[in-house]
Design an enzyme around this catalytic site. Structure first.
Site, PDB file in Angstrom:
ATOM      1  N   ASN A  19       1.071  -1.241  -0.017  1.00  0.00           N
ATOM      2  CA  ASN A  19      -0.024  -0.169  -0.043  1.00  0.00           C
ATOM      3  C   ASN A  19       0.790   1.131   0.078  1.00  0.00           C
ATOM      4  O   ASN A  19       1.595   1.353   0.831  1.00  0.00           O
ATOM      5  CB  ASN A  19      -0.782  -0.219   1.267  1.00  0.00           C
ATOM      6  CG  ASN A  19      -2.075   0.651   1.217  1.00  0.00           C
ATOM      7  OD1 ASN A  19      -2.722   0.829   2.217  1.00  0.00           O
ATOM      8  ND2 ASN A  19      -2.298   1.425   0.159  1.00  0.00           N
ATOM      9  N   ASN A  73      -7.276  10.332  -0.995  1.00  0.00           N
ATOM     10  CA  ASN A  73      -7.081   9.298  -1.927  1.00  0.00           C
ATOM     11  C   ASN A  73      -6.605   9.620  -3.217  1.00  0.00           C
ATOM     12  O   ASN A  73      -6.297  10.916  -3.332  1.00  0.00           O
ATOM     13  CB  ASN A  73      -8.546   8.915  -2.138  1.00  0.00           C
ATOM     14  CG  ASN A  73      -9.101   8.056  -1.016  1.00  0.00           C
ATOM     15  OD1 ASN A  73      -8.657   7.361  -0.345  1.00  0.00           O
ATOM     16  ND2 ASN A  73     -10.467   8.269  -0.543  1.00  0.00           N
ATOM     17  N   CYS A  82      -6.028   5.459   8.053  1.00  0.00           N
ATOM     18  CA  CYS A  82      -5.412   4.520   6.973  1.00  0.00           C
ATOM     19  C   CYS A  82      -4.285   3.994   7.978  1.00  0.00           C
ATOM     20  O   CYS A  82      -3.389   4.637   8.228  1.00  0.00           O
ATOM     21  CB  CYS A  82      -4.665   5.067   5.721  1.00  0.00           C
ATOM     22  SG  CYS A  82      -3.629   4.120   4.824  1.00  0.00           S
ATOM     23  N   GLY A  83      -4.696   2.713   8.355  1.00  0.00           N
ATOM     24  CA  GLY A  83      -3.719   1.866   9.083  1.00  0.00           C
ATOM     25  C   GLY A  83      -2.193   1.835   8.649  1.00  0.00           C
ATOM     26  O   GLY A  83      -1.350   1.753   9.096  1.00  0.00           O
ATOM     27  N   ASN A  84      -2.322   1.407   7.328  1.00  0.00           N
ATOM     28  CA  ASN A  84      -0.942   1.151   6.642  1.00  0.00           C
ATOM     29  C   ASN A  84      -0.319   2.526   6.487  1.00  0.00           C
ATOM     30  O   ASN A  84       1.012   2.460   6.928  1.00  0.00           O
ATOM     31  CB  ASN A  84      -1.119   0.659   5.545  1.00  0.00           C
ATOM     32  CG  ASN A  84      -1.368  -0.803   5.461  1.00  0.00           C
ATOM     33  OD1 ASN A  84      -1.013  -1.676   6.358  1.00  0.00           O
ATOM     34  ND2 ASN A  84      -2.133  -1.358   4.469  1.00  0.00           N
ATOM     35  N   ASN A 152     -13.347   5.043   9.305  1.00  0.00           N
ATOM     36  CA  ASN A 152     -13.915   5.168   7.969  1.00  0.00           C
ATOM     37  C   ASN A 152     -14.739   3.810   7.596  1.00  0.00           C
ATOM     38  O   ASN A 152     -14.726   2.888   8.396  1.00  0.00           O
ATOM     39  CB  ASN A 152     -12.423   5.192   7.014  1.00  0.00           C
ATOM     40  CG  ASN A 152     -11.673   4.109   7.061  1.00  0.00           C
ATOM     41  OD1 ASN A 152     -11.863   3.286   7.978  1.00  0.00           O
ATOM     42  ND2 ASN A 152     -10.695   3.925   6.153  1.00  0.00           N
ATOM     43  N   GLU A 201     -10.488  -0.033  -2.236  1.00  0.00           N
ATOM     44  CA  GLU A 201     -10.553   0.932  -1.382  1.00  0.00           C
ATOM     45  C   GLU A 201     -11.257   2.187  -1.954  1.00  0.00           C
ATOM     46  O   GLU A 201     -11.168   2.575  -3.371  1.00  0.00           O
ATOM     47  CB  GLU A 201      -9.330   1.724  -0.988  1.00  0.00           C
ATOM     48  CG  GLU A 201      -8.375   0.733  -0.180  1.00  0.00           C
ATOM     49  CD  GLU A 201      -7.390   1.147   0.427  1.00  0.00           C
ATOM     50  OE1 GLU A 201      -7.427   2.276   1.182  1.00  0.00           O
ATOM     51  OE2 GLU A 201      -6.065   0.795   0.366  1.00  0.00           O
ATOM     52  N   CYS A 210      -4.652  -2.907   3.220  1.00  0.00           N
ATOM     53  CA  CYS A 210      -5.514  -1.874   3.822  1.00  0.00           C
ATOM     54  C   CYS A 210      -5.528  -2.019   5.197  1.00  0.00           C
ATOM     55  O   CYS A 210      -6.100  -3.032   5.699  1.00  0.00           O
ATOM     56  CB  CYS A 210      -6.921  -1.639   3.404  1.00  0.00           C
ATOM     57  SG  CYS A 210      -7.898  -0.418   4.058  1.00  0.00           S
TER      58      CYS A 210
END
Length: 267
Positions: A19, A73, A82-84, A152, A201, A210
């Site tokens: 990602n 985005n 966004c965790g990554n 989200n 996404e 994700c």
């Protein structure tokens, strides 16, 4: 006529499990730069042939002593969480010699970041999340959609074989049910502590991983299928470890992040 120079932005290209991100730090930009960047600039930079290419743009800025984050985005629309991307932020701040753990603030709420090494970066957040089941019609067939909001929104659909799914087609049909769109995950249950997932996404398309999607599928496994609190989520980009509290109100994501290169680009 004198030549007008366009603003030059300094950035760092980063990734977490494939990602990928363009990170802009407000502290590193000239006064001529528009901050945060415009949606038009983000769309141009995200082009993988004519720009840098990325799934999301990360914008960092400070107010007083607090570090803030914003995600955008590839189409220029804002993303709440966004965790990554949070793991990429942790690595970036660690490389700037900031002490860990550190708490940062943004649209998805406060997030605590910690860096053990580049393969074990932890993102932890505590929040009240929402989840429900909803019946949808997909390609003429009734399906159960598991809806989870972890800062989200996500829609999780069970699959017997995620690799064989027509993900883009199904994600477009599912997103049409939601006015603001939604992130779509196809989840294949391997055991009570392991799932395989593909992710589409909102605003970016299919991505290799994700982090918030991994959290959402772990919550679904835990709530509806008696899953464990320590869950491995396998995505095309690699595996992410998700740790859940007993009530799933505290979530930790553990995985890698990488700095790929640094560069400059015109507006």
């Amino acid at each position: 006529m004198p030549m007008v120079m366009k603003p030059m932005y300094r950035f760092e290209k980063m990734d977490g499990l494939g990602n990928d991100f363009m990170l802009l730090d407000a502290d590193c930009q000239d006064k001529t730069c528009t901050l945060p960047p415009t949606a038009q600039a983000i769309r141009r930079w995200s082009d993988r042939r004519r720009g840098i290419g990325f799934d999301q743009l990360i914008y960092l800025y400070k107010q007083q002593d607090t570090q803030y984050y914003q995600f955008f985005n590839a189409d220029g629309s804002p993303a709440e969480q966004c965790g990554n991307g949070q793991r990429a932020i942790a690595l970036y701040l660690k490389n700037k010699q900031l002490a860990m753990p550190i708490t940062i603030e943004g649209a998805g709420g406060p997030v605590q970041l910690n860096h053990q090494d580049d393969d074990h970066i932890t993102v932890s957040f505590t929040q009240t999340y929402q989840y429900e089941k909803k019946q949808l019609s997909l390609l003429g067939m009734p399906v159960t959609a598991y809806l989870v909001d972890v800062g989200n929104p996500h829609c999780i659909i069970l699959s017997a074989d995620v690799e064989g799914e027509a993900l883009a087609e199904k994600a477009a049909l599912i997103s049409a049910y939601f006015d603001s769109g939604i992130n779509v995950e196809m989840m294949q249950i391997i055991s009570d502590h392991h799932v395989r997932v593909r992710v589409y996404e909102r605003g970016a398309g299919e991505t290799l991983a994700c982090g918030s999607g991994a959290a959402a599928v772990a919550i679904v496994l835990r709530h509806y299928f008696k899953g464990q609190q320590d869950i491995k989520v396998s995505m095309p980009g690699g595996d992410l470890q998700v740790l859940l509290s007993a009530e799933c109100d505290k979530i930790s994501l553990i995985g890698p992040a990488r700095s790929v290169y640094q560069g400059q680009i015109y507006d």
